[in-house]
Motif scaffolding. Structure first.
Motif, PDB file in Angstrom:
ATOM      1  N   GLY A  84      -1.031  -6.164   7.314  1.00 30.29           N
ATOM      2  CA  GLY A  84      -1.734  -5.511   8.677  1.00 30.29           C
ATOM      3  C   GLY A  84      -1.796  -6.825   9.931  1.00 30.29           C
ATOM      4  O   GLY A  84      -1.177  -6.055  11.180  1.00 30.29           O
ATOM      5  N   LEU A  85      -1.998  -7.769   9.544  1.00 25.23           N
ATOM      6  CA  LEU A  85      -2.301  -9.148  10.379  1.00 25.23           C
ATOM      7  C   LEU A  85      -0.632  -8.633  11.853  1.00 25.23           C
ATOM      8  O   LEU A  85      -0.897  -8.931  12.761  1.00 25.23           O
ATOM      9  CB  LEU A  85      -2.256 -10.136  10.044  1.00 25.23           C
ATOM     10  N   GLU A  86       0.076  -8.758  10.997  1.00 22.39           N
ATOM     11  CA  GLU A  86       1.596  -8.659  11.886  1.00 22.39           C
ATOM     12  C   GLU A  86       2.082  -7.446  12.168  1.00 22.39           C
ATOM     13  O   GLU A  86       3.372  -7.332  13.430  1.00 22.39           O
ATOM     14  CB  GLU A  86       2.698  -8.959  10.690  1.00 22.39           C
ATOM     15  N   GLU A  87       0.906  -6.317  11.961  1.00 18.72           N
ATOM     16  CA  GLU A  87       1.616  -4.784  12.494  1.00 18.72           C
ATOM     17  C   GLU A  87       1.108  -4.733  13.424  1.00 18.72           C
ATOM     18  O   GLU A  87       0.506  -5.166  14.304  1.00 18.72           O
ATOM     19  CB  GLU A  87       0.968  -3.709  11.403  1.00 18.72           C
ATOM     20  N   ASP A  88       1.633  -3.571  14.401  1.00 13.90           N
ATOM     21  CA  ASP A  88       1.790  -3.920  15.762  1.00 13.90           C
ATOM     22  C   ASP A  88       1.175  -2.001  16.168  1.00 13.90           C
ATOM     23  O   ASP A  88       1.385  -1.494  14.870  1.00 13.90           O
ATOM     24  CB  ASP A  88       2.906  -3.659  16.845  1.00 13.90           C
ATOM     25  N   GLY A  89       0.130  -1.792  16.161  1.00 16.54           N
ATOM     26  CA  GLY A  89      -0.349  -0.323  16.553  1.00 16.54           C
ATOM     27  C   GLY A  89      -1.906  -0.372  17.013  1.00 16.54           C
ATOM     28  O   GLY A  89      -2.349  -1.157  16.753  1.00 16.54           O
ATOM     29  N   GLU A  90      -2.459   1.090  17.088  1.00 14.92           N
ATOM     30  CA  GLU A  90      -3.626   1.096  17.128  1.00 14.92           C
ATOM     31  C   GLU A  90      -4.516   0.624  16.302  1.00 14.92           C
ATOM     32  O   GLU A  90      -4.630   0.405  14.895  1.00 14.92           O
ATOM     33  CB  GLU A  90      -4.456   2.151  17.286  1.00 14.92           C
ATOM     34  N   PRO A  91      -5.306  -0.449  16.265  1.00 13.68           N
ATOM     35  CA  PRO A  91      -5.634  -1.308  14.873  1.00 13.68           C
ATOM     36  C   PRO A  91      -6.882  -1.090  14.024  1.00 13.68           C
ATOM     37  O   PRO A  91      -6.569  -1.448  13.074  1.00 13.68           O
ATOM     38  CB  PRO A  91      -6.573  -2.503  16.475  1.00 13.68           C
ATOM     39  N   PHE A  92      -7.569   0.367  14.907  1.00 12.51           N
ATOM     40  CA  PHE A  92      -7.696   0.649  13.071  1.00 12.51           C
ATOM     41  C   PHE A  92      -6.940   1.535  12.150  1.00 12.51           C
ATOM     42  O   PHE A  92      -7.221   1.015  11.508  1.00 12.51           O
ATOM     43  CB  PHE A  92      -9.541   1.888  14.076  1.00 12.51           C
ATOM     44  N   GLU A  93      -6.413   1.671  12.878  1.00 14.76           N
ATOM     45  CA  GLU A  93      -5.426   2.527  11.804  1.00 14.76           C
ATOM     46  C   GLU A  93      -4.145   1.802  11.437  1.00 14.76           C
ATOM     47  O   GLU A  93      -3.755   2.027   9.932  1.00 14.76           O
ATOM     48  CB  GLU A  93      -4.141   3.799  12.618  1.00 14.76           C
ATOM     49  N   VAL A  94      -4.531   0.142  11.949  1.00 19.86           N
ATOM     50  CA  VAL A  94      -3.923  -0.989  11.108  1.00 19.86           C
ATOM     51  C   VAL A  94      -4.094  -0.855   9.648  1.00 19.86           C
ATOM     52  O   VAL A  94      -4.034  -0.892   9.227  1.00 19.86           O
ATOM     53  CB  VAL A  94      -3.251  -2.089  11.754  1.00 19.86           C
ATOM     54  N   PHE A  95      -5.875  -0.975  10.061  1.00 22.53           N
ATOM     55  CA  PHE A  95      -6.155  -0.995   9.312  1.00 22.53           C
ATOM     56  C   PHE A  95      -6.830  -0.023   8.166  1.00 22.53           C
ATOM     57  O   PHE A  95      -7.002  -0.368   6.858  1.00 22.53           O
ATOM     58  CB  PHE A  95      -8.655  -1.479  10.428  1.00 22.53           C
ATOM     59  N   ALA A  96      -6.563   0.761   8.345  1.00 23.27           N
ATOM     60  CA  ALA A  96      -6.623   2.306   7.645  1.00 23.27           C
ATOM     61  C   ALA A  96      -5.328   2.379   6.962  1.00 23.27           C
ATOM     62  O   ALA A  96      -5.700   2.681   5.601  1.00 23.27           O
ATOM     63  CB  ALA A  96      -6.585   3.515   8.105  1.00 23.27           C
ATOM     64  N   ALA A  97      -4.027   1.314   7.317  1.00 22.97           N
ATOM     65  CA  ALA A  97      -2.970   1.431   6.507  1.00 22.97           C
ATOM     66  C   ALA A  97      -3.224   0.547   6.092  1.00 22.97           C
ATOM     67  O   ALA A  97      -2.838   0.820   4.135  1.00 22.97           O
ATOM     68  CB  ALA A  97      -1.974   1.236   7.531  1.00 22.97           C
ATOM     69  N   VAL A  98      -3.597   0.043   5.598  1.00 22.59           N
ATOM     70  CA  VAL A  98      -3.917  -1.628   4.995  1.00 22.59           C
ATOM     71  C   VAL A  98      -4.321  -0.978   3.464  1.00 22.59           C
ATOM     72  O   VAL A  98      -4.349  -1.771   2.536  1.00 22.59           O
ATOM     73  CB  VAL A  98      -4.408  -3.412   5.368  1.00 22.59           C
ATOM     74  N   LEU A  99      -6.119  -0.109   4.557  1.00 22.54           N
ATOM     75  CA  LEU A  99      -6.782   0.481   3.136  1.00 22.54           C
ATOM     76  C   LEU A  99      -6.556   1.247   2.069  1.00 22.54           C
ATOM     77  O   LEU A  99      -6.432   1.136   1.524  1.00 22.54           O
ATOM     78  CB  LEU A  99      -7.936   0.800   3.778  1.00 22.54           C
ATOM     79  N   ARG A 100      -5.416   2.335   3.074  1.00 21.63           N
ATOM     80  CA  ARG A 100      -4.772   2.998   2.040  1.00 21.63           C
ATOM     81  C   ARG A 100      -3.966   2.476   1.312  1.00 21.63           C
ATOM     82  O   ARG A 100      -3.686   2.847  -0.245  1.00 21.63           O
ATOM     83  CB  ARG A 100      -4.051   3.858   3.192  1.00 21.63           C
ATOM     84  N   ARG A 101      -3.007   1.257   1.187  1.00 18.71           N
ATOM     85  CA  ARG A 101      -1.732   0.829   0.765  1.00 18.71           C
ATOM     86  C   ARG A 101      -2.836  -0.242   0.428  1.00 18.71           C
ATOM     87  O   ARG A 101      -2.630  -0.026  -1.755  1.00 18.71           O
ATOM     88  CB  ARG A 101      -0.883  -0.327   1.737  1.00 18.71           C
ATOM     89  N   ASN A 102      -3.443  -0.710  -0.172  1.00 21.40           N
ATOM     90  CA  ASN A 102      -4.796  -1.293  -1.218  1.00 21.40           C
ATOM     91  C   ASN A 102      -4.904   0.030  -2.387  1.00 21.40           C
ATOM     92  O   ASN A 102      -5.223  -0.753  -3.472  1.00 21.40           O
ATOM     93  CB  ASN A 102      -5.524  -2.534  -0.428  1.00 21.40           C
ATOM     94  N   CYS A 103      -5.994   0.567  -2.192  1.00 21.06           N
ATOM     95  CA  CYS A 103      -6.216   1.213  -2.577  1.00 21.06           C
ATOM     96  C   CYS A 103      -4.722   2.437  -3.838  1.00 21.06           C
ATOM     97  O   CYS A 103      -5.167   2.871  -4.414  1.00 21.06           O
ATOM     98  CB  CYS A 103      -6.663   2.965  -1.882  1.00 21.06           C
ATOM     99  N   GLU A 104      -3.670   2.418  -2.815  1.00 17.69           N
ATOM    100  CA  GLU A 104      -2.599   3.058  -3.823  1.00 17.69           C
ATOM    101  C   GLU A 104      -2.452   2.050  -5.063  1.00 17.69           C
ATOM    102  O   GLU A 104      -2.094   2.304  -5.960  1.00 17.69           O
ATOM    103  CB  GLU A 104      -1.365   3.479  -2.827  1.00 17.69           C
ATOM    104  N   THR A 105      -2.610   0.760  -4.250  1.00 17.21           N
ATOM    105  CA  THR A 105      -1.841  -0.056  -5.706  1.00 17.21           C
ATOM    106  C   THR A 105      -3.122  -0.110  -6.629  1.00 17.21           C
ATOM    107  O   THR A 105      -2.456  -0.683  -8.043  1.00 17.21           O
ATOM    108  CB  THR A 105      -2.176  -1.360  -4.532  1.00 17.21           C
TER     109      THR A 105
END
Length: 194
Positions: A84-105
Motif C-alpha cells: 500500500g505504501l507503494e501504491e498511487d491513488g487517493e490516500p483514503f482509498e489506498v488505506f481502504a484497499a489495504v484494509l479490505r485485502r487484509n480482511c479477505e486474508t
C-alpha cells in the motif's frame, strides 16, 4: 601462533524436520479453524500424521504453536500494508484497499479469526515485532489519508486491533455480512461519509 575459529557453523535444518514443521502448521491451521482455541496438541499431531512428541519438539506449548500461526498471518498482512505504501491513488482509498485485502486474508483463515479474537498475551508475544512494524506502516497510510483531509483526524493505528477484532467477530458469526460491517466502519472513518 595461528588463531583458531571457535565458532561452530550452524547446521542446516534437515529436510524431514522442515517438512514435519510445515505439516504441523498446516494441520494446526485446519484444527484451530475447526475447533478454535479448544484445539489440543494431540489434534494437531493426528492431522499432521506425526507423533505428539514431534509437535512438542517444534512447538513446546500450544501458545507457541498459535503464536507462530499468528506471526505468519501478520507477516502476510504486513506485506499487504507495505504494498500500500507503494501504491498511487487517493490516500483514503489506498488505506481502504489495504484494509479490505487484509480482511479477505483473515476471512479465508478461521485460525486467524480465532487468534485475533481470543489469543492471550503469550500468543501475541510471538508476533509482537511484526505487529509493531505493521502499526508503523499502517500509521503512515493513515497519516497520508488525514493529510489529504479524507480521514477523520482522531483515528490512529492504535485503533486497528479494535477494528480488526470487530470485523473478525462478524466473520466468525455465520449469518453476518462482514464485508458490509467493514464498509460501515470505513464510512465512519471518512471525513465525508459516502
Amino acid at each position: 601462533m595461528a588463531s583458531t575459529d571457535t565458532q561452530t557453523p550452524e547446521k542446516p535444518v534437515r529436510a524431514d524436520k522442515a517438512r514435519n514443521r510445515e505439516r504441523i502448521l498446516v494441520a494446526a491451521r485446519e484444527a484451530f479453524g475447526t475447533r478454535g482455541i479448544e484445539t489440543q496438541m494431540d489434534d494437531v499431531a493426528a492431522g499432521a500424521g506425526v507423533g505428539v512428541g514431534t509437535v512438542y519438539r517444534h512447538f513446546p506449548t500450544k501458545e507457541a504453536l498459535m503464536g507462530e500461526l499468528v506471526r505468519q498471518k501478520f507477516e502476510l498482512i504486513l506485506e499487504h500494508a507495505r504494498e500500500g505504501l507503494e501504491e498511487d491513488g487517493e490516500p483514503f482509498e489506498v488505506f481502504a484497499a489495504v484494509l479490505r485485502r487484509n480482511c479477505e486474508t483473515t476471512a479465508g483463515d478461521a485460525a486467524a479469526q480465532h487468534a485475533l479474537m481470543g489469543a492471550g498475551d503469550e500468543v501475541w508475544a510471538y508476533a509482537r515485532p511484526t505487529v509493531d512494524e505493521l502499526h508503523v506502516v499502517i500509521q503512515v497510510l493513515i497519516d497520508r489519508a488525514q493529510a489529504a483531509g479524507a480521514m477523520r483526524p482522531d483515528f490512529s493505528s492504535a485503533d486497528m486491533p479494535m477494528v480488526m477484532c470487530g470485523v473478525s467477530a462478524s466473520m466468525a458469526h455465520g449469518g453476518w455480512d462482514w464485508r458490509r460491517h467493514l464498509e460501515i466502519l470505513l464510512d465512519g472513518l471518512r471525513t465525508s461519509p459516502r
